[in-house]
Write a protein that holds these residues in place. Structure first.
Motif, PDB file in Angstrom:
ATOM      1  N   CYS A 191      -0.635 -13.168   2.422  1.00  0.00           N
ATOM      2  CA  CYS A 191       0.091 -12.123   1.937  1.00  0.00           C
ATOM      3  C   CYS A 191       1.355 -12.519   1.836  1.00  0.00           C
ATOM      4  CB  CYS A 191      -0.494 -11.058   3.287  1.00  0.00           C
ATOM      5  SG  CYS A 191      -2.381 -10.526   3.024  1.00  0.00           S
ATOM      6  N   GLU A 192       1.985 -12.571   3.019  1.00  0.00           N
ATOM      7  CA  GLU A 192       3.965 -12.458   3.111  1.00  0.00           C
ATOM      8  C   GLU A 192       3.938 -13.556   1.762  1.00  0.00           C
ATOM      9  OE1 GLU A 192       5.134 -14.642   7.298  1.00  0.00           O
ATOM     10  OE2 GLU A 192       4.853 -11.773   7.122  1.00  0.00           O
ATOM     11  N   VAL A 193       3.535 -14.737   1.717  1.00  0.00           N
ATOM     12  CA  VAL A 193       4.186 -15.463   0.786  1.00  0.00           C
ATOM     13  C   VAL A 193       3.587 -14.741  -0.868  1.00  0.00           C
ATOM     14  CG1 VAL A 193       3.334 -17.235  -0.737  1.00  0.00           C
ATOM     15  CG2 VAL A 193       3.099 -17.429   1.323  1.00  0.00           C
ATOM     16  N   VAL A 194       2.518 -14.366  -0.489  1.00  0.00           N
ATOM     17  CA  VAL A 194       2.074 -13.789  -2.108  1.00  0.00           C
ATOM     18  C   VAL A 194       3.681 -12.649  -2.489  1.00  0.00           C
ATOM     19  CG1 VAL A 194       0.578 -11.504  -3.645  1.00  0.00           C
ATOM     20  CG2 VAL A 194      -0.423 -13.341  -2.844  1.00  0.00           C
ATOM     21  N   TYR A 195       4.164 -11.675  -0.941  1.00  0.00           N
ATOM     22  CA  TYR A 195       4.822 -10.394  -1.359  1.00  0.00           C
ATOM     23  C   TYR A 195       6.179 -11.408  -1.642  1.00  0.00           C
ATOM     24  CZ  TYR A 195       8.503  -6.974   0.782  1.00  0.00           C
ATOM     25  OH  TYR A 195       9.176  -6.316   0.828  1.00  0.00           O
ATOM     26  N   ALA A 196       6.498 -12.539  -1.259  1.00  0.00           N
ATOM     27  CA  ALA A 196       7.176 -12.882  -0.969  1.00  0.00           C
ATOM     28  C   ALA A 196       7.598 -13.447  -3.370  1.00  0.00           C
ATOM     29  CB  ALA A 196       7.352 -13.754  -0.385  1.00  0.00           C
ATOM     30  N   ILE A 197       6.513 -13.930  -3.105  1.00  0.00           N
ATOM     31  CA  ILE A 197       6.530 -13.735  -4.857  1.00  0.00           C
ATOM     32  C   ILE A 197       6.919 -12.751  -5.674  1.00  0.00           C
ATOM     33  CG2 ILE A 197       5.631 -15.358  -6.840  1.00  0.00           C
ATOM     34  CD1 ILE A 197       4.647 -16.734  -4.651  1.00  0.00           C
ATOM     35  N   VAL A 198       6.285 -11.698  -5.165  1.00  0.00           N
ATOM     36  CA  VAL A 198       6.546 -10.955  -6.351  1.00  0.00           C
ATOM     37  C   VAL A 198       7.301 -10.172  -5.712  1.00  0.00           C
ATOM     38  CG1 VAL A 198       5.321  -7.858  -6.194  1.00  0.00           C
ATOM     39  CG2 VAL A 198       3.867  -9.472  -6.483  1.00  0.00           C
ATOM     40  N   ALA A 199       7.909 -10.092  -4.504  1.00  0.00           N
ATOM     41  CA  ALA A 199       9.715  -9.320  -3.969  1.00  0.00           C
ATOM     42  C   ALA A 199      10.725 -10.092  -5.599  1.00  0.00           C
ATOM     43  CB  ALA A 199      10.072  -9.738  -3.007  1.00  0.00           C
ATOM     44  N   GLY A 214      -5.573 -17.736  14.992  1.00  0.00           N
ATOM     45  CA  GLY A 214      -5.467 -18.792  13.896  1.00  0.00           C
ATOM     46  C   GLY A 214      -5.508 -17.371  13.099  1.00  0.00           C
ATOM     47  N   ILE A 215      -7.032 -17.875  12.727  1.00  0.00           N
ATOM     48  CA  ILE A 215      -7.050 -17.055  11.130  1.00  0.00           C
ATOM     49  C   ILE A 215      -6.782 -15.982  11.110  1.00  0.00           C
ATOM     50  CG2 ILE A 215      -9.384 -16.261   9.869  1.00  0.00           C
ATOM     51  CD1 ILE A 215     -11.344 -18.083  11.686  1.00  0.00           C
ATOM     52  N   VAL A 216      -6.308 -14.991  11.492  1.00  0.00           N
ATOM     53  CA  VAL A 216      -5.786 -13.661  11.279  1.00  0.00           C
ATOM     54  C   VAL A 216      -4.073 -14.330  11.164  1.00  0.00           C
ATOM     55  CG1 VAL A 216      -4.372 -10.818  12.090  1.00  0.00           C
ATOM     56  CG2 VAL A 216      -6.775 -12.606  12.319  1.00  0.00           C
ATOM     57  N   SER A 217      -3.658 -15.372  11.643  1.00  0.00           N
ATOM     58  CA  SER A 217      -2.049 -15.513  11.163  1.00  0.00           C
ATOM     59  C   SER A 217      -1.758 -16.350   9.902  1.00  0.00           C
ATOM     60  CB  SER A 217      -1.423 -16.514  12.566  1.00  0.00           C
ATOM     61  OG  SER A 217      -1.876 -15.862  13.863  1.00  0.00           O
ATOM     62  N   ILE A 218      -3.051 -16.601   9.275  1.00  0.00           N
ATOM     63  CA  ILE A 218      -3.282 -17.514   7.853  1.00  0.00           C
ATOM     64  C   ILE A 218      -3.291 -16.637   6.482  1.00  0.00           C
ATOM     65  CG2 ILE A 218      -4.517 -18.970   7.128  1.00  0.00           C
ATOM     66  CD1 ILE A 218      -5.184 -21.004   9.201  1.00  0.00           C
ATOM     67  N   PHE A 219      -4.067 -15.812   7.253  1.00  0.00           N
ATOM     68  CA  PHE A 219      -4.140 -14.650   6.725  1.00  0.00           C
ATOM     69  C   PHE A 219      -2.678 -13.991   6.589  1.00  0.00           C
ATOM     70  CE2 PHE A 219      -5.519 -10.136   5.443  1.00  0.00           C
ATOM     71  CZ  PHE A 219      -6.335 -10.944   4.557  1.00  0.00           C
ATOM     72  N   ILE A 220      -2.399 -13.822   7.271  1.00  0.00           N
ATOM     73  CA  ILE A 220      -1.175 -12.616   7.095  1.00  0.00           C
ATOM     74  C   ILE A 220       0.182 -13.505   6.449  1.00  0.00           C
ATOM     75  CG2 ILE A 220       1.063 -11.749   8.523  1.00  0.00           C
ATOM     76  CD1 ILE A 220      -1.216 -11.289  10.881  1.00  0.00           C
ATOM     77  N   ALA A 221      -0.015 -14.584   7.241  1.00  0.00           N
ATOM     78  CA  ALA A 221       1.192 -15.477   6.158  1.00  0.00           C
ATOM     79  C   ALA A 221       1.007 -15.845   5.490  1.00  0.00           C
ATOM     80  CB  ALA A 221       1.048 -17.466   6.871  1.00  0.00           C
TER      81      ALA A 221
END
Ligand code: UDP
Ligand code: MG
Length: 310
Positions: free
Chosen positions: A248-256, A239-246
């Motif tokens: 990172c994805e948010v950051v990536y999405a904003i940058v993109a 669960g913790i790892v999934s939240i962390f990945i999520a």
């Protein structure tokens, strides 16, 4: 001393005659050498569908060592063994549990008795190698031992249910109320003065293994879930790892988005959807596994029912 040899049997009509013959030789020898004063063989018929019980009855009439316990239905090796040990717990000084198929070297029983006389209360029979096992059985067993150890369960490698227990240990064992039985784990948990003896494992004398793949799998899952809560902790970590990945994805999405390179992506969406769905199912499954255990434990159903005894 009074020794009882406890043998769970499930559809073992092909081997019981030979097992009785060979065991009798060993017992005669032990009595002659004054290693034991009295000895008996207790066959526990685990609801066999073949002629196992009538054979036990017949052997009981012709052989002075043979006693029998017939369970009303098939409860599995661990529970059948428990039935025998409970029966033995107030009738002997020590009990040896062994398989019916002569895979465990019966001459080792003498060694176990010697150790018992030297003051050991638990004597574990450990097989030297697994040459007689199929490739599949060898590797699944290895995988199982490794997994158990990683989960913090104290298991002795290559030790199955071939062991001697003193009466005191047997009586203590009976005070463990759990229904999900994993005997080798409980024995380790109990402590007492323990030693090991080594033996070469033989081929099954006759017949097929009574541990089907599904029985083996159930046994492994029972072993893990009744001795370790590690899988529950893994869920938290996942669960913790999934939240962390999520995150990172948010950051990536904003940058993109800022760079203007966003494209409507079916694939990533679909993949993550399935991935998360799968994870959820898996996690719920593991939790369910434990709830199932609680459900079974709180019912306090009897482990076995005795139909007859001789
Ligand atoms: N056994 C039992 N109930 C079962 C399955 C097996 O009492 O539901 C007994 C079987 O008769 C034998 C012992 O457990 O005495 C070990 O089984 P088996 O030798 O078939 O297992 P394997 O050696 O192949 O692991
Ligand atoms: Mg066997």
């Amino acid at each position: 001393m009074n020794l009882m040899i406890v043998i769970p049997c499930y559809n073992e009509e092909e081997v019981l005659r030979e097992t009785t013959k060979q065991l009798s030789v060993v017992i005669d020898r032990m009595i002659d050498c004054n290693k034991v004063n009295e000895c008996s063989i207790l066959y526990v018929d685990d609801g066999s569908k073949d002629t196992t019980w009538s054979l036990i009855e017949e052997l009981g009439q012709t052989n002075k060592y043979v006693h029998g316990l017939k369970l009303a239905h098939n409860v599995g090796h661990q529970n059948a063994l428990w039935a025998g040990l409970e029966w033995a717990s107030d009738k002997c000084d020590a009990a040896v549990s062994i398989d019916a198929d002569l895979q465990h070297d019966i001459n080792t029983i003498e060694l176990m008795v010697e150790k018992f006389k030297n003051g050991y209360e638990v004597v574990l029979g450990i097989r030297n190698d697994r040459q007689t096992d199929s490739w599949f059985k060898k590797n699944t067993a290895l995988f199982f031992y490794n997994l158990m150890q990683k989960m913090g369960v104290d298991v002795v490698r290559n030790h199955a249910d071939f062991r001697l227990l003193s009466q005191r240990v047997l009586k203590s064992l009976m005070s463990y109320p759990e229904r999900n039985l994993f005997l080798r784990g409980i024995v380790r948990l109990m402590g007492f003065k323990t030693t090991e003896v080594y033996f070469d494992c033989n081929e099954r004398f006759a017949g097929e293994s009574k541990y089907s793949l599904s029985k083996m799998l159930n046994f492994a899952i029972d072993g893990i879930t009744s001795f370790s809560v590690q899988p529950l902790r893994w869920i938290t970590i996942i669960g913790i790892v999934s939240i962390f990945i999520a995150f990172c994805e948010v950051v990536y999405a904003i940058v993109a988005y800022c760079k203007g390179v966003t494209i409507p992506g079916w694939t990533s969406l679909l993949v993550s959807l399935w991935f998360i769905g799968g994870m959820l199912f898996l996690c719920i499954g593991v939790i369910g596994e434990y709830i199932g255990k609680i459900y079974k434990e709180v019912k306090r159903r009897p482990r076995y029912l005795i139909e007859k005894s001789i």
